[in-house]
Design a protein around this motif. Structure first.
Motif, short mmCIF file in Angstrom:
data_model
loop_
_atom_site.label_atom_id
_atom_site.label_comp_id
_atom_site.label_asym_id
_atom_site.label_seq_id
_atom_site.Cartn_x
_atom_site.Cartn_y
_atom_site.Cartn_z
N ASP A 61 0.82 -1.21 0.00
CA ASP A 61 0.00 0.00 0.00
C ASP A 61 0.85 1.26 0.00
O ASP A 61 0.56 2.21 -0.73
N SER A 62 1.93 1.28 0.80
CA SER A 62 2.76 2.49 0.85
C SER A 62 3.53 2.72 -0.45
O SER A 62 3.95 3.83 -0.72
N LEU A 63 3.68 1.66 -1.24
CA LEU A 63 4.38 1.75 -2.52
C LEU A 63 3.42 1.87 -3.71
O LEU A 63 3.82 1.68 -4.85
N GLU A 64 2.18 2.21 -3.42
CA GLU A 64 1.15 2.32 -4.47
C GLU A 64 1.59 3.23 -5.62
O GLU A 64 1.38 2.91 -6.79
N LEU A 65 2.19 4.37 -5.30
CA LEU A 65 2.64 5.29 -6.36
C LEU A 65 3.72 4.68 -7.23
O LEU A 65 3.80 4.96 -8.43
N VAL A 66 4.58 3.85 -6.63
CA VAL A 66 5.63 3.17 -7.39
C VAL A 66 4.99 2.24 -8.42
O VAL A 66 5.32 2.27 -9.61
N PHE A 67 4.06 1.42 -7.96
CA PHE A 67 3.43 0.45 -8.85
C PHE A 67 2.54 1.12 -9.90
O PHE A 67 2.33 0.56 -10.97
N ALA A 68 2.09 2.33 -9.64
CA ALA A 68 1.28 3.07 -10.62
C ALA A 68 2.11 3.46 -11.84
O ALA A 68 1.56 3.66 -12.92
N VAL A 69 3.44 3.58 -11.67
CA VAL A 69 4.31 3.94 -12.80
C VAL A 69 5.31 2.82 -13.09
O VAL A 69 6.39 3.05 -13.64
N ALA A 70 4.94 1.59 -12.73
CA ALA A 70 5.84 0.44 -12.86
C ALA A 70 6.35 0.24 -14.28
O ALA A 70 7.48 -0.21 -14.48
N ASP A 71 5.54 0.60 -15.27
CA ASP A 71 5.97 0.42 -16.66
C ASP A 71 7.13 1.36 -17.04
O ASP A 71 7.75 1.18 -18.09
N GLN A 72 7.48 2.31 -16.17
CA GLN A 72 8.57 3.25 -16.42
C GLN A 72 9.79 2.95 -15.54
O GLN A 72 10.74 3.73 -15.52
N ILE A 73 9.76 1.83 -14.80
CA ILE A 73 10.81 1.53 -13.83
C ILE A 73 11.41 0.15 -14.11
O ILE A 73 10.67 -0.82 -14.28
N ASP A 74 12.76 0.08 -14.11
CA ASP A 74 13.46 -1.20 -14.19
C ASP A 74 14.03 -1.61 -12.84
O ASP A 74 14.13 -2.79 -12.52
#
Length: 129
Positions: free
Chosen positions: A55-68
């Motif tokens: 839950d605290s990493l929700e913003l990370v997973f929202a842009v997961a397609d831009q992160i390696d």
């Protein structure tokens, strides 16, 4: 999660300094923990490793397609993170490195300078080791 406009800088930036309970980046000072994402720099509510959750990493997973690569800075000490975080990241093709905040900041800055698709979730620390 930070609300839009509160604890948000709309560009991803290198972290110039950390300690004293916060971070310096882009000529600004931020008190508290920080998410460094392709969508910008966001205030983050986690203060101890146990608060690093899906839950605290929700913003990370929202842009997961831009992160390696996701660097997770766990404060001054290394602790285990929830295996569900690693599994969720792996499903999205993200490599997770969970280490002390200092090492996470340094590695994040190097990868960002190499124009790699990197993000960081950094727990603020008082004292720099």
């Amino acid at each position: 999660m930070a609300e839009p406009g509160l604890g948000f800088y709309p560009y991803q930036a290198q972290v110039d300094a950390y300690g004293n309970g916060g971070f310096r980046f882009a000529g600004m000072s931020h008190h508290g923990s920080l998410l460094c994402l392709p969508s910008g720099m966001h205030a983050w509510g986690a203060t101890v490793p146990s608060e690093v959750t899906l839950d605290s990493l929700e913003l990370v997973f929202a842009v997961a397609d831009q992160i390696d690569v996701l660097m997770i800075g766990l404060g001054n000490d290394i602790a285990a993170i929830d295996p569900a975080i690693r599994a969720a990241a792996r499903e999205r093709g993200i490599i997770v490195e969970a280490i002390g905040t200092g090492g996470a900041v340094r590695t994040y800055n190097i990868l960002l300078s190499e124009q790699r698709a990197v993000a960081a979730a950094l727990i603020a620390v008082e004292n720099v080791r």
